[in-house]
Scaffold this motif. Structure first.
Motif, PDB file in Angstrom:
ATOM      1  N   TRP A 223       0.805  -1.207   0.000  1.00  0.00           N
ATOM      2  CA  TRP A 223       0.000   0.000   0.000  1.00  0.00           C
ATOM      3  C   TRP A 223       0.844   1.265   0.000  1.00  0.00           C
ATOM      4  CZ3 TRP A 223      -4.986  -0.861  -0.939  1.00  0.00           C
ATOM      5  CH2 TRP A 223      -5.535  -2.106  -0.587  1.00  0.00           C
ATOM      6  N   ARG A 224       1.874   1.319   0.842  1.00  0.00           N
ATOM      7  CA  ARG A 224       2.678   2.538   0.919  1.00  0.00           C
ATOM      8  C   ARG A 224       3.417   2.788  -0.386  1.00  0.00           C
ATOM      9  NH1 ARG A 224       1.772   6.968   2.673  1.00  0.00           N
ATOM     10  NH2 ARG A 224       1.097   6.022   4.636  1.00  0.00           N
ATOM     11  N   ASP A 225       3.914   1.732  -1.015  1.00  0.00           N
ATOM     12  CA  ASP A 225       4.566   1.905  -2.319  1.00  0.00           C
ATOM     13  C   ASP A 225       3.589   2.484  -3.337  1.00  0.00           C
ATOM     14  OD1 ASP A 225       6.901   0.903  -1.324  1.00  0.00           O
ATOM     15  OD2 ASP A 225       6.726  -1.070  -2.266  1.00  0.00           O
ATOM     16  N   ALA A 226       2.360   1.974  -3.322  1.00  0.00           N
ATOM     17  CA  ALA A 226       1.346   2.455  -4.258  1.00  0.00           C
ATOM     18  C   ALA A 226       1.065   3.935  -4.024  1.00  0.00           C
ATOM     19  CB  ALA A 226       0.063   1.641  -4.115  1.00  0.00           C
ATOM     20  N   LEU A 227       0.921   4.330  -2.763  1.00  0.00           N
ATOM     21  CA  LEU A 227       0.647   5.724  -2.432  1.00  0.00           C
ATOM     22  C   LEU A 227       1.807   6.637  -2.818  1.00  0.00           C
ATOM     23  CD1 LEU A 227      -0.963   5.122   1.066  1.00  0.00           C
ATOM     24  CD2 LEU A 227      -2.166   5.824  -1.017  1.00  0.00           C
ATOM     25  N   ASP A 228       3.030   6.148  -2.626  1.00  0.00           N
ATOM     26  CA  ASP A 228       4.206   6.948  -2.990  1.00  0.00           C
ATOM     27  C   ASP A 228       4.294   7.154  -4.502  1.00  0.00           C
ATOM     28  OD1 ASP A 228       4.870   7.176  -0.338  1.00  0.00           O
ATOM     29  OD2 ASP A 228       6.441   5.644  -0.383  1.00  0.00           O
ATOM     30  N   VAL A 229       3.933   6.135  -5.265  1.00  0.00           N
ATOM     31  CA  VAL A 229       3.920   6.267  -6.720  1.00  0.00           C
ATOM     32  C   VAL A 229       2.990   7.403  -7.139  1.00  0.00           C
ATOM     33  CG1 VAL A 229       3.124   5.160  -8.852  1.00  0.00           C
ATOM     34  CG2 VAL A 229       4.601   3.902  -7.275  1.00  0.00           C
ATOM     35  N   ALA A 258      -8.828   6.495  -2.530  1.00  0.00           N
ATOM     36  CA  ALA A 258      -9.445   5.166  -2.500  1.00  0.00           C
ATOM     37  C   ALA A 258      -8.501   4.125  -1.900  1.00  0.00           C
ATOM     38  CB  ALA A 258      -9.850   4.756  -3.918  1.00  0.00           C
ATOM     39  N   LEU A 259      -7.215   4.190  -2.253  1.00  0.00           N
ATOM     40  CA  LEU A 259      -6.257   3.225  -1.712  1.00  0.00           C
ATOM     41  C   LEU A 259      -6.029   3.442  -0.223  1.00  0.00           C
ATOM     42  CD1 LEU A 259      -3.599   2.944  -4.574  1.00  0.00           C
ATOM     43  CD2 LEU A 259      -5.591   1.498  -4.121  1.00  0.00           C
ATOM     44  N   LEU A 260      -5.970   4.690   0.202  1.00  0.00           N
ATOM     45  CA  LEU A 260      -5.843   4.971   1.635  1.00  0.00           C
ATOM     46  C   LEU A 260      -7.019   4.387   2.413  1.00  0.00           C
ATOM     47  CD1 LEU A 260      -4.562   8.668   1.633  1.00  0.00           C
ATOM     48  CD2 LEU A 260      -3.469   6.770   2.852  1.00  0.00           C
ATOM     49  N   GLN A 261      -8.210   4.578   1.909  1.00  0.00           N
ATOM     50  CA  GLN A 261      -9.411   4.088   2.596  1.00  0.00           C
ATOM     51  C   GLN A 261      -9.437   2.562   2.626  1.00  0.00           C
ATOM     52  OE1 GLN A 261     -12.216   6.259   0.131  1.00  0.00           O
ATOM     53  NE2 GLN A 261     -12.589   7.770   1.734  1.00  0.00           N
ATOM     54  N   GLN A 262      -9.028   1.927   1.538  1.00  0.00           N
ATOM     55  CA  GLN A 262      -9.016   0.463   1.518  1.00  0.00           C
ATOM     56  C   GLN A 262      -7.953  -0.088   2.463  1.00  0.00           C
ATOM     57  OE1 GLN A 262      -9.688  -1.355  -2.629  1.00  0.00           O
ATOM     58  NE2 GLN A 262      -9.264   0.800  -3.085  1.00  0.00           N
ATOM     59  N   TRP A 263      -6.803   0.558   2.514  1.00  0.00           N
ATOM     60  CA  TRP A 263      -5.746   0.126   3.423  1.00  0.00           C
ATOM     61  C   TRP A 263      -6.220   0.239   4.869  1.00  0.00           C
ATOM     62  CZ3 TRP A 263      -0.306   2.859   3.968  1.00  0.00           C
ATOM     63  CH2 TRP A 263       0.535   2.040   4.718  1.00  0.00           C
ATOM     64  N   ALA A 264      -6.856   1.352   5.201  1.00  0.00           N
ATOM     65  CA  ALA A 264      -7.362   1.542   6.560  1.00  0.00           C
ATOM     66  C   ALA A 264      -8.425   0.502   6.894  1.00  0.00           C
ATOM     67  CB  ALA A 264      -7.943   2.953   6.694  1.00  0.00           C
ATOM     68  N   ALA A 265      -9.292   0.177   5.938  1.00  0.00           N
ATOM     69  CA  ALA A 265     -10.354  -0.802   6.169  1.00  0.00           C
ATOM     70  C   ALA A 265      -9.796  -2.197   6.379  1.00  0.00           C
ATOM     71  CB  ALA A 265     -11.327  -0.800   4.987  1.00  0.00           C
ATOM     72  N   ARG A 266      -8.590  -2.433   5.875  1.00  0.00           N
ATOM     73  CA  ARG A 266      -7.977  -3.762   5.993  1.00  0.00           C
ATOM     74  C   ARG A 266      -6.898  -3.817   7.061  1.00  0.00           C
ATOM     75  NH1 ARG A 266      -7.846  -5.319  -0.497  1.00  0.00           N
ATOM     76  NH2 ARG A 266      -9.877  -4.370  -0.924  1.00  0.00           N
ATOM     77  N   GLY A 267      -6.934  -2.873   7.978  1.00  0.00           N
ATOM     78  CA  GLY A 267      -6.046  -2.959   9.135  1.00  0.00           C
ATOM     79  C   GLY A 267      -4.931  -1.948   9.180  1.00  0.00           C
ATOM     80  N   GLY A 268      -4.795  -1.096   8.158  1.00  0.00           N
ATOM     81  CA  GLY A 268      -3.757  -0.077   8.194  1.00  0.00           C
ATOM     82  C   GLY A 268      -4.019   0.912   9.315  1.00  0.00           C
ATOM     83  N   SER A 269      -2.985   1.258  10.070  1.00  0.00           N
ATOM     84  CA  SER A 269      -3.174   2.134  11.231  1.00  0.00           C
ATOM     85  C   SER A 269      -2.508   3.491  10.999  1.00  0.00           C
ATOM     86  CB  SER A 269      -2.592   1.479  12.483  1.00  0.00           C
ATOM     87  OG  SER A 269      -1.207   1.218  12.308  1.00  0.00           O
TER      88      SER A 269
END
Length: 324
Positions: A223-229, A258-269
């Motif tokens: 997720w973080r790699d995707a957000l950095d891209v 959208a990716l931030l929200q999905q990451w948070a929904a799947r346990g990202g803190s």
């Protein structure tokens, strides 16, 4: 639109109407109606005009002529992407492919059409939720892209913008088939080749490539790699002064949310503040786009969704398998 309708009305009352002129007017008016996305009625009417324009071209030039093939590819993309009639797009393109394949030396537009057919096949077979999984049609679509690249790469080179579209399509097909690592590799190579050819990261087409690269990283749960891209792409868009109302900028910004929200929904803190900031950025662009006629302001799209279960396999990212 009104000018084109008036021209069509004058042509229809002419004692000797030109078929070629009618095809041209129908093409322009049909594209206008379909691209506006104003109503299902407009899209339906525009699609019918484009279909008639294609039929006229087939009669005038022949079914395997370069002019016919090029217009068929454009017609299929319009009725697929705007009207959602991907099965119809596939049928048209497959018929054109059969016609041109009988030639000893098909025109160049035949190979560009193969890429359009691959795109249409993927959209006609893939559920809107974007769930991964190989299928015979996806495999066929990948072979079409490879055939197109084999024929066109020697003529245009790896850094060409249109070649990059085929490579982007092939990378997307790899991801849809469940191989996000191959997709990421293809996209990074394509971006490098475009940069070597002088393309800037903030250009429209480069932002599209970055969006696909981000999704390939996200499908590997990176997720973080995707957000950095996406952040890097948007910083480049600022440097290159890409218009604030551009579709490419809007897609990158909405995808990041959208990716931030999905990451948070799947346990990202610890993502609350970042989500709030990104939501504000999206909101600002929505307000800007509302001032421009015809600009889409929908911030949620099926292509931004990452399957709930993805694999992370051997590659540059690591070897751990992650299942949500």
């Amino acid at each position: 639109e009104s000018v084109l309708r008036a021209a069509l009305n004058r042509l229809e009352t002419s004692p000797r109407p030109s078929a070629a002129l009618r095809a041209g007017i129908l093409s322009s008016l049909g594209r206008t109606l379909v691209n506006q996305d104003q109503s299902p009625q407009d899209i339906s009417a525009g699609s019918a005009m484009l279909k008639e324009a294609l039929e006229i071209r087939e009669r005038l030039f022949g079914p395997a002529h370069s002019e016919t093939l090029a217009f068929a590819a454009a017609y299929a993309e319009l009725v697929g992407s705007h009207a959602g009639r991907w099965s119809e797009a596939v049928a048209v393109l497959e018929r054109m492919r059969r016609n041109a394949a009988t030639l000893e030396y098909p025109p160049e537009d035949y190979y560009w059409l193969l890429n359009n057919l691959a795109h249409a096949l993927a959209n006609s077979e893939t559920p809107a939720t974007g769930s991964d999984g190989a299928s015979p049609r996806l495999e066929e679509a990948m072979e079409l892209c490879r055939e197109a690249l084999e024929a066109l790469l020697p003529r245009y080179g790896r850094g060409d913008a249109n070649i990059a579209l085929i490579r982007k399509n092939l990378a997307s097909l790899h991801r849809l088939a469940g191989d996000a690592v191959a997709s990421e590799t293809d996209l990074r190579e394509t971006l490098a080749d475009r940069r070597a050819a002088g393309a800037r990261d903030g250009e429209y087409s480069m932002l599209d490539l970055h969006c696909d690269l981000a999704m390939s990283c996200a499908h590997q749960q990176r997720w973080r790699d995707a957000l950095d891209v996406l952040s890097t792409a948007l910083e480049a868009a600022d440097r290159d002064r890409l218009p604030l109302d551009s579709n490419a900028r809007f897609s990158c910004t909405c995808m990041r949310l959208a990716l931030l929200q999905q990451w948070a929904a799947r346990g990202g803190s610890g993502l609350e503040q970042e989500i709030t900031t990104q939501r504000a950025k999206v909101g600002s662009l929505v307000e800007i786009r509302k001032l421009v006629a015809g600009k889409d302001t929908a911030i949620e799209r099926a292509e931004y969704r990452v399957p709930a279960t993805s694999s992370r396999v051997d590659g540059a990212a690591g070897t751990e398998t992650v299942t949500d």
